[in-house]
Design a protein around this motif. Structure first.
Motif, PDB file in Angstrom:
ATOM      1  N   THR A  69       0.826  -1.203   0.000  1.00 37.65           N
ATOM      2  CA  THR A  69       0.000   0.000   0.000  1.00 37.65           C
ATOM      3  C   THR A  69       0.861   1.253   0.000  1.00 37.65           C
ATOM      4  OG1 THR A  69      -1.793  -1.153   1.145  1.00 37.65           O
ATOM      5  CG2 THR A  69      -1.795   1.252   1.260  1.00 37.65           C
ATOM      6  N   TYR A  72       2.498   1.559  -3.536  1.00 35.32           N
ATOM      7  CA  TYR A  72       1.487   1.994  -4.513  1.00 35.32           C
ATOM      8  C   TYR A  72       1.135   3.463  -4.328  1.00 35.32           C
ATOM      9  CZ  TYR A  72      -3.152   2.995  -6.263  1.00 35.32           C
ATOM     10  OH  TYR A  72      -4.221   3.614  -6.850  1.00 35.32           O
ATOM     11  N   TYR A 211      -9.579  -8.374 -10.668  1.00 35.85           N
ATOM     12  CA  TYR A 211      -8.431  -8.455  -9.758  1.00 35.85           C
ATOM     13  C   TYR A 211      -7.619  -9.744  -9.912  1.00 35.85           C
ATOM     14  CZ  TYR A 211     -10.638  -4.435  -7.633  1.00 35.85           C
ATOM     15  OH  TYR A 211     -11.211  -3.195  -7.437  1.00 35.85           O
ATOM     16  N   ALA A 295      -0.706  -3.507  -7.753  1.00 38.58           N
ATOM     17  CA  ALA A 295      -2.051  -3.140  -7.297  1.00 38.58           C
ATOM     18  C   ALA A 295      -3.063  -3.611  -8.342  1.00 38.58           C
ATOM     19  CB  ALA A 295      -2.166  -1.638  -7.072  1.00 38.58           C
ATOM     20  N   PRO A 304      -7.617   0.151  -8.240  1.00 36.37           N
ATOM     21  CA  PRO A 304      -6.466  -0.695  -7.883  1.00 36.37           C
ATOM     22  C   PRO A 304      -6.430  -1.005  -6.395  1.00 36.37           C
ATOM     23  CG  PRO A 304      -5.761   1.540  -8.462  1.00 36.37           C
ATOM     24  CD  PRO A 304      -7.191   1.442  -8.825  1.00 36.37           C
ATOM     25  N   ASP A 305      -6.029  -2.231  -6.065  1.00 38.22           N
ATOM     26  CA  ASP A 305      -6.030  -2.694  -4.676  1.00 38.22           C
ATOM     27  C   ASP A 305      -4.734  -3.449  -4.377  1.00 38.22           C
ATOM     28  OD1 ASP A 305      -6.458  -3.726  -2.170  1.00 38.22           O
ATOM     29  OD2 ASP A 305      -8.417  -4.597  -2.621  1.00 38.22           O
ATOM     30  N   PRO A 306      -3.769  -2.808  -3.729  1.00 36.48           N
ATOM     31  CA  PRO A 306      -2.489  -3.476  -3.439  1.00 36.48           C
ATOM     32  C   PRO A 306      -2.620  -4.644  -2.476  1.00 36.48           C
ATOM     33  CG  PRO A 306      -2.581  -1.314  -2.394  1.00 36.48           C
ATOM     34  CD  PRO A 306      -3.773  -1.395  -3.297  1.00 36.48           C
TER      35      PRO A 306
END
Length: 488
Positions: A69, A72, A211, A295, A304-306
């Motif tokens: 996180t 990113y 994802y 991410a 986007p999701d780290p």
């Protein structure tokens, strides 16, 4: 016609200048980009900005999610802040572009000489480099031969699994559970029986590719005159070359048609990104996949999701200089790999199939210090003749490579259509190490995100091997060395 005359005149002007007396803006333009511009009149480029994010504090965070996180956030905010004016100018001049943050850069299509000068004159631009063509480290199919030992091993697991003792780790209860591996390659034929249940996007009933899958191939690669048989920007994992499916099978596959276990970490989950079209990619496609892994996004390339990043990425591809990768590309690709590693992701890279000469680990990403590079060994723990050797001399570093070696000769895995093939190459060795990373983290979850510790464990516990190759001045008793690295 007027535009063509201007373009030709500028190209001739550029060609006549030496680097010493060139204007400051021209010195920002890579020689490879200029050569291609002079040949074709337009060129696809990566614009690298002066300011690059500092992610050095990532090691101070305790967990993988915290590291990812932080990295990113630092990378994406730097790119958002510094690219705004450049992107506005590109839009105003009707140029098509894609923005990156894994390294602070912008990919731009079909740039003319006039466009190139306008961009290079901008103060926030550091350099402009060719988005050249790359290729994967193609496997070398070999006839499958067995001896008594290998035949006995193949009754249960492939010889590579037995050689690295993955099956002994399984008996302790560690099979990769809770770990996510990733493959960036030619794609993945995800519905093949040995790997389908290992896909993170499959819950046993329905598939959700958000994802879990990304396609960085947005159009036809210049090496082809026909369109890709799978199309572009595909919304579900597929493989136009078979290479990517084979590597995923070695990481997480179940059993082959004879009941032999083929995957090192059979209870790990996988996600994937297609970075090559039929075996050919470009710096922008590799960067895009690396960025997506830091991410992951939904299928609309948004949100986007780290925390959904993988623990380890297998990279069985290389960038030879005759396909557009040269000293002008090295620093950019190196920075991307370093940022992925800072995010707590192990970057496993096949060393290349250019042996047996010394200093043949010479292509990104295997040549870089942040990459964990893997040579290929055989079932007698000897080095494969084709396995690339160090030291890395192409960048003047004299860096020892590979880091370790792993089984890469006659490796059996799944290919599209539900068939099984025995292939040889460092492309087959890398997935053994990536799968072993999954086993290690499943046994000790606290290692997740601790890339340096994981790499040290593999280097220090490898079966040390010596060689008379003498690469880089290695003595016959030297270990580590530039043939095996720290060992098998």
């Amino acid at each position: 016609m007027k535009k063509n005359i201007i373009t030709t005149a500028l190209c001739l002007f550029f060609a006549g200048l030496t680097l010493a007396n060139a204007p400051d803006w021209q010195q920002k333009i890579g020689r490879s980009a200029m050569r291609k511009l002079q040949t074709f009149g337009t060129v696809d480029v990566l614009i690298v900005l002066q300011e690059q994010a500092d992610v050095s504090l990532a090691r101070s965070f305790d967990t993988k999610d915290e590291r990812g996180t932080y990295v990113y956030t630092q990378l994406s905010q730097t790119a958002m802040r510094t690219q705004a004016n450049l992107k506005a100018s590109l839009t105003a001049n009707n140029l098509q572009f894609r923005s990156f943050w894994a390294v602070n850069a912008v990919f731009v299509e079909h740039v003319t000489a006039t466009d190139l000068q306008r961009i290079a004159e901008r103060s926030e631009v550091r350099e402009i480099i060719l988005d050249g063509s790359l290729s994967d480290a193609k496997p070398m199919p070999a006839p499958h031969t067995t001896n008594g030992t290998e035949a006995r091993i193949l009754a249960n697991v492939t010889w590579g699994i037995a050689k690295i003792k993955a099956d002994q780790v399984w008996s302790l209860g560690y099979t990769g559970q809770g770990v996510v591996v990733a493959g960036q390659d030619t794609g993945i034929s995800w519905e093949e029986v040995p790997i389908k249940e290992k896909y993170r996007g499959w819950n046993g009933t329905t598939a959700d590719h958000n994802y879990n899958w990304h396609d960085a191939i947005h159009g036809r690669n210049p090496h082809f005159t026909d369109d890709n048989p799978l199309g572009y920007d595909i919304q579900a994992p597929n493989d136009d070359n078979a290479h990517g499916t084979h590597t995923v099978g070695t990481m997480v596959g179940n059993v082959d048609d004879a009941g032999t276990s083929i995957g090192v970490a059979p209870n790990a989950k996988f996600i994937g990104c297609r970075n090559m079209e039929r075996g050919w990619g470009m710096p922008s496609t590799y960067i895009e996949c690396f960025q997506w892994f830091i991410a992951p996004t939904n299928l609309a390339n948004a949100s986007p999701d780290p925390t959904k990043a993988p623990h380890v990425i297998n990279n069985s591809w290389g960038c030879p200089p005759d396909e557009g990768c040269d000293a002008s590309n090295f620093s950019v690709m190196d920075a991307v790999v370093a940022n992925v590693k800072a995010a707590g992701i192990v970057v496993v890279v096949s060393a290349g199939n250019s042996g047996s000469s010394c200093s043949t680990v010479q292509d990104p990403a295997a040549m870089f210090e942040p990459s964990f590079s893997v040579g290929a060994s055989n079932d007698m723990d000897g080095i494969a003749n084709f396995s690339s050797r160090g030291p890395v001399t192409v960048d003047g570093s004299n860096r020892r490579k590979p880091n370790v070696s792993a089984p890469g000769v006659n490796v059996r895995s799944v290919t599209p259509g539900g068939s099984f093939s025995n292939w040889s190459g460092t492309s087959m060795a890398g997935p053994h190490v990536a799968g072993a990373v999954a086993l290690l983290i499943s046994a000790k979850p606290a290692l997740a995100g601790r890339v340096e510790m994981i790499e040290d464990i593999f280097e220090q516990t490898a079966n040390h091997a010596t060689t008379t190759d003498g690469c880089g001045g290695d003595s016959p008793t030297a270990s580590p060395n530039n043939t095996f690295g720290f060992g098998v």
